[in-house]
Enzyme design. Structure first.
Site, PDB file in Angstrom:
ATOM      1  N   ARG A  21       0.823  -1.213   0.000  1.00  0.00           N
ATOM      2  CA  ARG A  21       0.000   0.000   0.000  1.00  0.00           C
ATOM      3  C   ARG A  21       0.857   1.263   0.000  1.00  0.00           C
ATOM      4  NH1 ARG A  21      -5.726  -0.957   2.768  1.00  0.00           N
ATOM      5  NH2 ARG A  21      -5.807  -3.190   2.479  1.00  0.00           N
ATOM      6  N   THR A  67      10.717  -3.957   2.111  1.00  0.00           N
ATOM      7  CA  THR A  67       9.789  -4.874   2.764  1.00  0.00           C
ATOM      8  C   THR A  67      10.207  -6.319   2.512  1.00  0.00           C
ATOM      9  OG1 THR A  67       7.459  -5.338   3.179  1.00  0.00           O
ATOM     10  CG2 THR A  67       8.030  -4.818   0.904  1.00  0.00           C
ATOM     11  N   LYS A  71      14.231  -7.056   4.325  1.00  0.00           N
ATOM     12  CA  LYS A  71      14.470  -6.152   5.460  1.00  0.00           C
ATOM     13  C   LYS A  71      15.737  -6.493   6.257  1.00  0.00           C
ATOM     14  CE  LYS A  71      10.470  -4.252   7.383  1.00  0.00           C
ATOM     15  NZ  LYS A  71       9.201  -4.334   8.134  1.00  0.00           N
ATOM     16  N   ASP A  83      21.598   2.698  14.963  1.00  0.00           N
ATOM     17  CA  ASP A  83      21.665   1.779  16.109  1.00  0.00           C
ATOM     18  C   ASP A  83      20.382   0.977  16.239  1.00  0.00           C
ATOM     19  OD1 ASP A  83      24.157   2.635  16.685  1.00  0.00           O
ATOM     20  OD2 ASP A  83      23.579   3.959  18.342  1.00  0.00           O
ATOM     21  N   ASN A  92      13.794  -0.690   7.229  1.00  0.00           N
ATOM     22  CA  ASN A  92      12.659  -0.500   6.315  1.00  0.00           C
ATOM     23  C   ASN A  92      12.765   0.797   5.516  1.00  0.00           C
ATOM     24  OD1 ASN A  92      12.100   1.372   8.285  1.00  0.00           O
ATOM     25  ND2 ASN A  92       9.940   0.865   8.448  1.00  0.00           N
ATOM     26  N   ASP A 108       9.767   1.294  11.968  1.00  0.00           N
ATOM     27  CA  ASP A 108       8.573   0.551  12.400  1.00  0.00           C
ATOM     28  C   ASP A 108       8.231   0.851  13.863  1.00  0.00           C
ATOM     29  OD1 ASP A 108       7.754  -0.714  10.095  1.00  0.00           O
ATOM     30  OD2 ASP A 108       8.923  -2.533  10.457  1.00  0.00           O
ATOM     31  N   GLY A 136       8.653 -12.229  15.687  1.00  0.00           N
ATOM     32  CA  GLY A 136       9.236 -12.042  14.363  1.00  0.00           C
ATOM     33  C   GLY A 136       9.865 -10.667  14.221  1.00  0.00           C
TER      34      GLY A 136
HETATM   35  P1  NAP Z   1       7.530 -12.628  10.628  1.00  0.00           P
HETATM   36  O1  NAP Z   1       8.896 -12.158  10.978  1.00  0.00           O
HETATM   37  O2  NAP Z   1       7.327 -13.658   9.571  1.00  0.00           O
HETATM   38  O3  NAP Z   1       6.853 -13.172  11.999  1.00  0.00           O
HETATM   39  C1  NAP Z   1       5.603 -13.802  11.982  1.00  0.00           C
HETATM   40  C2  NAP Z   1       5.122 -14.033  13.423  1.00  0.00           C
HETATM   41  O4  NAP Z   1       3.820 -14.645  13.366  1.00  0.00           O
HETATM   42  C3  NAP Z   1       6.028 -14.970  14.221  1.00  0.00           C
HETATM   43  O5  NAP Z   1       5.986 -14.616  15.573  1.00  0.00           O
HETATM   44  C4  NAP Z   1       5.321 -16.318  13.973  1.00  0.00           C
HETATM   45  O6  NAP Z   1       5.612 -17.280  14.949  1.00  0.00           O
HETATM   46  C5  NAP Z   1       3.880 -15.884  14.074  1.00  0.00           C
HETATM   47  N1  NAP Z   1       2.979 -16.875  13.468  1.00  0.00           N
HETATM   48  C6  NAP Z   1       2.808 -17.112  12.146  1.00  0.00           C
HETATM   49  N2  NAP Z   1       1.912 -18.112  11.980  1.00  0.00           N
HETATM   50  C7  NAP Z   1       1.537 -18.512  13.234  1.00  0.00           C
HETATM   51  C8  NAP Z   1       0.633 -19.497  13.725  1.00  0.00           C
HETATM   52  N3  NAP Z   1      -0.063 -20.297  12.901  1.00  0.00           N
HETATM   53  N4  NAP Z   1       0.477 -19.619  15.075  1.00  0.00           N
HETATM   54  C9  NAP Z   1       1.181 -18.821  15.914  1.00  0.00           C
HETATM   55  N5  NAP Z   1       2.035 -17.864  15.511  1.00  0.00           N
HETATM   56  C10 NAP Z   1       2.212 -17.718  14.181  1.00  0.00           C
HETATM   57  O7  NAP Z   1       6.594 -11.419  10.192  1.00  0.00           O
HETATM   58  P2  NAP Z   1       6.653  -9.894  10.710  1.00  0.00           P
HETATM   59  O8  NAP Z   1       7.411  -9.079   9.732  1.00  0.00           O
HETATM   60  O9  NAP Z   1       7.061  -9.889  12.139  1.00  0.00           O
HETATM   61  O10 NAP Z   1       5.117  -9.461  10.561  1.00  0.00           O
HETATM   62  C11 NAP Z   1       4.136  -9.972  11.435  1.00  0.00           C
HETATM   63  C12 NAP Z   1       2.785  -9.312  11.154  1.00  0.00           C
HETATM   64  O11 NAP Z   1       2.854  -7.922  11.421  1.00  0.00           O
HETATM   65  C13 NAP Z   1       2.336  -9.432   9.679  1.00  0.00           C
HETATM   66  O12 NAP Z   1       0.938  -9.679   9.676  1.00  0.00           O
HETATM   67  C14 NAP Z   1       2.644  -8.073   9.101  1.00  0.00           C
HETATM   68  O13 NAP Z   1       1.772  -7.736   8.039  1.00  0.00           O
HETATM   69  C15 NAP Z   1       2.374  -7.184  10.307  1.00  0.00           C
HETATM   70  N6  NAP Z   1       3.113  -5.909  10.241  1.00  0.00           N
HETATM   71  C16 NAP Z   1       2.378  -4.763  10.255  1.00  0.00           C
HETATM   72  C17 NAP Z   1       3.032  -3.549  10.224  1.00  0.00           C
HETATM   73  C18 NAP Z   1       2.214  -2.296  10.233  1.00  0.00           C
HETATM   74  O14 NAP Z   1       2.732  -1.250   9.823  1.00  0.00           O
HETATM   75  N7  NAP Z   1       0.990  -2.338  10.734  1.00  0.00           N
HETATM   76  C19 NAP Z   1       4.443  -3.489  10.174  1.00  0.00           C
HETATM   77  C20 NAP Z   1       5.161  -4.683  10.173  1.00  0.00           C
HETATM   78  C21 NAP Z   1       4.480  -5.894  10.216  1.00  0.00           C
HETATM   79  P3  NAP Z   1       6.828 -18.316  14.697  1.00  0.00           P
HETATM   80  O15 NAP Z   1       8.084 -17.614  15.119  1.00  0.00           O
HETATM   81  O16 NAP Z   1       6.466 -19.468  15.564  1.00  0.00           O
HETATM   82  O17 NAP Z   1       6.812 -18.679  13.233  1.00  0.00           O
END
Ligand code: NAP
Length: 279
Positions: A21, A67, A71, A83, A92, A108, A136
């Site tokens: 987006r 993204t 990243k 830092d 990002n 972020d 994550g």
């Molecule tokens: P990531 O590094 O891939 O981490 C994913 C996280 O979700 C991990 O903690 C993972 O656990 C957990 N997870 C995935 N499937 C799961 C399941 N079935 N049951 C339990 N836990 C599960 O991704 P990320 O970059 O941190 O992003 C995470 C979310 O935040 C995404 O939805 C992303 O769109 C959102 N986000 C939003 C913004 C915003 O500006 N609003 C910014 C950044 C990210 P495991 O370690 O066990 O796999």
């Protein structure tokens, strides 16, 4: 010869990138403020990352958003890493400096805090513990930001325990790691509750951590913003908590990059939200 006669270009790199987006957001701001510039989505495969990123400044790019999945890898390519980006382990926002150096930052965490401050002005993060679900990349930014604003302790639960343990060893003793299945039991005295997992996102499974023990005075935030009102937020609201959706974080994390590239700090307001939602 003038300093830089070219129209500034910026964009977002990822793989895939069609879902982003960010082009709608930056395009809206450019138009709203009548600025010269373009912001485009660029799909770069991991194998091409270093070569293409190094080429973009020569084409007139002044910076990039970064993204998934770049990243973390971008830190190896950047010449200067802030830092906070180093601590989080991901960047990002890139700035292509006039001296040719690539500057990498992570906005972020500041976007996360700005979203909560804007939408819950009464929120006092220092007044009690936070619960963070997930460990994550996004969780690392959230944890760093919560520590910076004075949260006394953070209870962290992640499906994969070692990932949470790694976060504790990087961020220190304020972090208390719990088993994922214990998530519901962490909520009683939480002042701040954040879902940083992808659970609840359109096409993903629902959140499995129940909020039946949620402190009704808590502020609950979901980083997921598709849908805007996740089941997690609906349940939190039903239990009397103040809720904030994740879209504002996306908008706020973008503002510092826009300012550096195009020269004006953009406002994050309802019109900005609507522009992104309707794109
Ligand atoms: P990531 O590094 O891939 O981490 C994913 C996280 O979700 C991990 O903690 C993972 O656990 C957990 N997870 C995935 N499937 C799961 C399941 N079935 N049951 C339990 N836990 C599960 O991704 P990320 O970059 O941190 O992003 C995470 C979310 O935040 C995404 O939805 C992303 O769109 C959102 N986000 C939003 C913004 C915003 O500006 N609003 C910014 C950044 C990210 P495991 O370690 O066990 O796999």
């Amino acid at each position: 010869m003038t300093d830089n006669p070219r129209i500034p270009l910026a964009g977002v790199i990822g793989h895939p990138i069609a879902h982003s987006r960010s082009p709608a957001l930056h395009g809206y701001w450019l138009k709203r403020y009548g600025l010269k510039g373009h912001y485009i989505p660029i799909d770069i495969a991991p194998a091409d990352l270093a070569e293409l990123v190094r080429t973009l400044p020569r084409l007139g790019f002044v910076g990039l958003n970064v993204t998934i999945p770049h990243k973390e890898a971008i830190l190896q390519i950047a010449d200067i890493v802030t830092d906070r980006a180093a601590l989080i382990g991901a960047a990002n926002t890139l700035i292509f400096r006039k001296d040719g150096k690539i500057h990498a930052d992570n906005t972020d965490g500041s976007g996360f805090i700005a979203n909560l401050r804007q939408n819950a002005p009464q929120w006092n993060p220092a007044s009690g513990p936070a619960v963070v679900l997930g460990a994550g990349g996004a969780a690392r930014a959230v944890v760093a930001a919560l520590i910076e604003v004075g949260v006394p302790e953070i209870h962290l639960a992640n499906r994969t325990r070692p990932r949470a343990d790694a976060l504790r060893s990087d961020f220190g003793a304020k972090i208390h790691v719990h088993e994922w299945v214990q998530g519901a039991n962490l909520m009683d005295d939480a002042v701040t509750v954040v879902n940083t997992t992808s659970l609840g996102m359109t096409g993903k499974p629902d959140m499995t951590v129940s909020l039946h023990r949620l402190n009704p005075h808590a502020l609950v935030n979901d980083l997921v913003y598709t849908p805007l009102k996740t089941q997690f937020l609906i349940e939190a609201e039903e239990r009397g908590a103040k809720v904030v959706d994740g879209l504002g974080m996306l908008l706020h994390q973008a503002a510092p990059g826009f300012e550096r590239w195009f020269g004006l700090r953009p406002e994050v307001d309802e019109a900005t939200r609507q522009a992104v939602l309707s794109a």
